[in-house]
Motif scaffolding. Structure first.
Motif, PDB file in Angstrom:
ATOM      1  N   LEU A  55       3.342   2.259   2.015  1.00 36.99           N
ATOM      2  CA  LEU A  55       3.422   2.897   3.327  1.00 36.99           C
ATOM      3  C   LEU A  55       4.855   3.118   3.814  1.00 36.99           C
ATOM      4  O   LEU A  55       5.064   3.728   4.854  1.00 36.99           O
ATOM      5  N   ASP A  58      -2.908   6.839   6.358  1.00 41.52           N
ATOM      6  CA  ASP A  58      -3.275   5.886   5.303  1.00 41.52           C
ATOM      7  C   ASP A  58      -3.504   4.494   5.885  1.00 41.52           C
ATOM      8  O   ASP A  58      -4.425   3.784   5.465  1.00 41.52           O
ATOM      9  N   ARG A  82      -6.876   4.172   7.363  1.00 42.77           N
ATOM     10  CA  ARG A  82      -7.886   3.989   6.315  1.00 42.77           C
ATOM     11  C   ARG A  82      -7.888   2.546   5.817  1.00 42.77           C
ATOM     12  O   ARG A  82      -8.946   1.965   5.563  1.00 42.77           O
ATOM     13  N   ILE A  83      -6.707   1.967   5.668  1.00 42.16           N
ATOM     14  CA  ILE A  83      -6.585   0.601   5.161  1.00 42.16           C
ATOM     15  C   ILE A  83      -7.302  -0.389   6.065  1.00 42.16           C
ATOM     16  O   ILE A  83      -7.962  -1.317   5.589  1.00 42.16           O
ATOM     17  N   GLU A  95      -6.466  12.909  11.594  1.00 40.90           N
ATOM     18  CA  GLU A  95      -6.226  13.932  10.575  1.00 40.90           C
ATOM     19  C   GLU A  95      -6.511  15.334  11.102  1.00 40.90           C
ATOM     20  O   GLU A  95      -5.824  16.290  10.739  1.00 40.90           O
ATOM     21  N   VAL A 115      -9.427   7.837  11.889  1.00 40.05           N
ATOM     22  CA  VAL A 115      -8.885   8.666  10.805  1.00 40.05           C
ATOM     23  C   VAL A 115      -9.295  10.122  11.010  1.00 40.05           C
ATOM     24  O   VAL A 115      -8.469  11.040  10.890  1.00 40.05           O
ATOM     25  N   PHE A 148       0.832  -1.216   0.000  1.00 42.59           N
ATOM     26  CA  PHE A 148       0.000   0.000   0.000  1.00 42.59           C
ATOM     27  C   PHE A 148       0.867   1.267   0.000  1.00 42.59           C
ATOM     28  O   PHE A 148       0.377   2.350   0.320  1.00 42.59           O
ATOM     29  N   GLU A 170       1.529  11.093   7.347  1.00 45.46           N
ATOM     30  CA  GLU A 170       0.572  10.814   6.271  1.00 45.46           C
ATOM     31  C   GLU A 170       0.381   9.310   6.075  1.00 45.46           C
ATOM     32  O   GLU A 170      -0.738   8.842   5.850  1.00 45.46           O
ATOM     33  N   LYS A 171       1.464   8.546   6.183  1.00 48.32           N
ATOM     34  CA  LYS A 171       1.392   7.098   5.988  1.00 48.32           C
ATOM     35  C   LYS A 171       0.611   6.427   7.119  1.00 48.32           C
ATOM     36  O   LYS A 171      -0.103   5.447   6.899  1.00 48.32           O
TER      37      LYS A 171
END
Length: 212
Positions: free
Chosen positions: A166, A189, A192-193, A204, A200, A164, A185-186
């Motif tokens: 990451l 992510d 979200r995965i 964020e 999230v 993905f 940022e990773k």
């Protein structure tokens, strides 16, 4: 309640397909399973995670686990939840690609465990429920880690994460291996995965505030 605990409690509410449940259980048992004298033993500090594992095993294999509450050690005031499973134990470990026919631990699960993107996401959820943690972005530096016993499993988790994009890395520790991410940022992510959608939003919001 810690940020990691909130994430784990959120993802235990996700409804899986049967194949996703098998992948999630495999990710958990491959990193938190002890097998001796025909008995599988698992341990967690999170009652919701214990209930999740109990439910998945019951739904997939039609067997019941026992859950025992124990007091934590001197360094932890949290209760520990010991899950034990005796019925069909060897069959379950083979089906989840934890051990082979000689009862030896497999370096990595068979391809059918992570045969689709959704199954990979479920496997990573199981790994996170078992051995994962994320620092609260409000109070600490950005950091996600899995503390893994075997090098082969650590490398396998890294491979799945980096599928993905990451940019995860593996670091050898005194006891085992740490798979980790440090890029804010990773880490978002990753949340979200594994479909930790509420986490999230929180993560964020804090990240945007800190970055500005």
């Amino acid at each position: 309640m810690s940020f990691t605990t909130n994430i784990k409690e959120e993802i235990t509410r996700i409804e899986n397909t049967k194949l996703e449940s098998i992948a999630e259980l495999s990710g958990f048992l491959r990193n938190n399973g002890y097998y001796e004298d025909g008995i599988i033993s698992l341990i967690t500090e999170n009652a919701t995670v214990a209930k999740r594992i109990y439910t998945l095993v019951k739904d997939i294999y039609d067997v019941y686990c026992e859950i025992e509450t124990r007091k934590g050690n001197n360094f932890s005031k949290n209760n520990l939840y010991l899950i034990t499973l005796e019925e069909k134990s060897e069959f379950i470990l083979k089906d989840l690609s934890v051990i082979d026919d000689s009862q030896e631990l497999l370096d990595e699960p068979a391809s059918y465990i992570v045969d689709s993107e959704e199954e990979i996401r479920a496997y990573l959820r199981g790994c996170f429920l078992s051995k994962g943690s994320i620092n609260d972005p409000k109070t600490s530096r950005y950091h996600l880690e899995f503390l893994i016993d075997s090098k082969s499993e650590a490398e396998f988790i890294k491979q799945l994460l980096n599928g993905f994009y990451l940019n995860s890395k593996v670091l050898s520790r005194e006891k085992g291996y740490m798979v980790y991410l440090k890029e804010a940022e990773k880490i978002g992510d990753f949340l979200r995965i594994i479909s930790a959608n509420q986490a999230v939003l929180y993560y964020e919001d804090i990240r945007i505030y800190r970055d500005h």
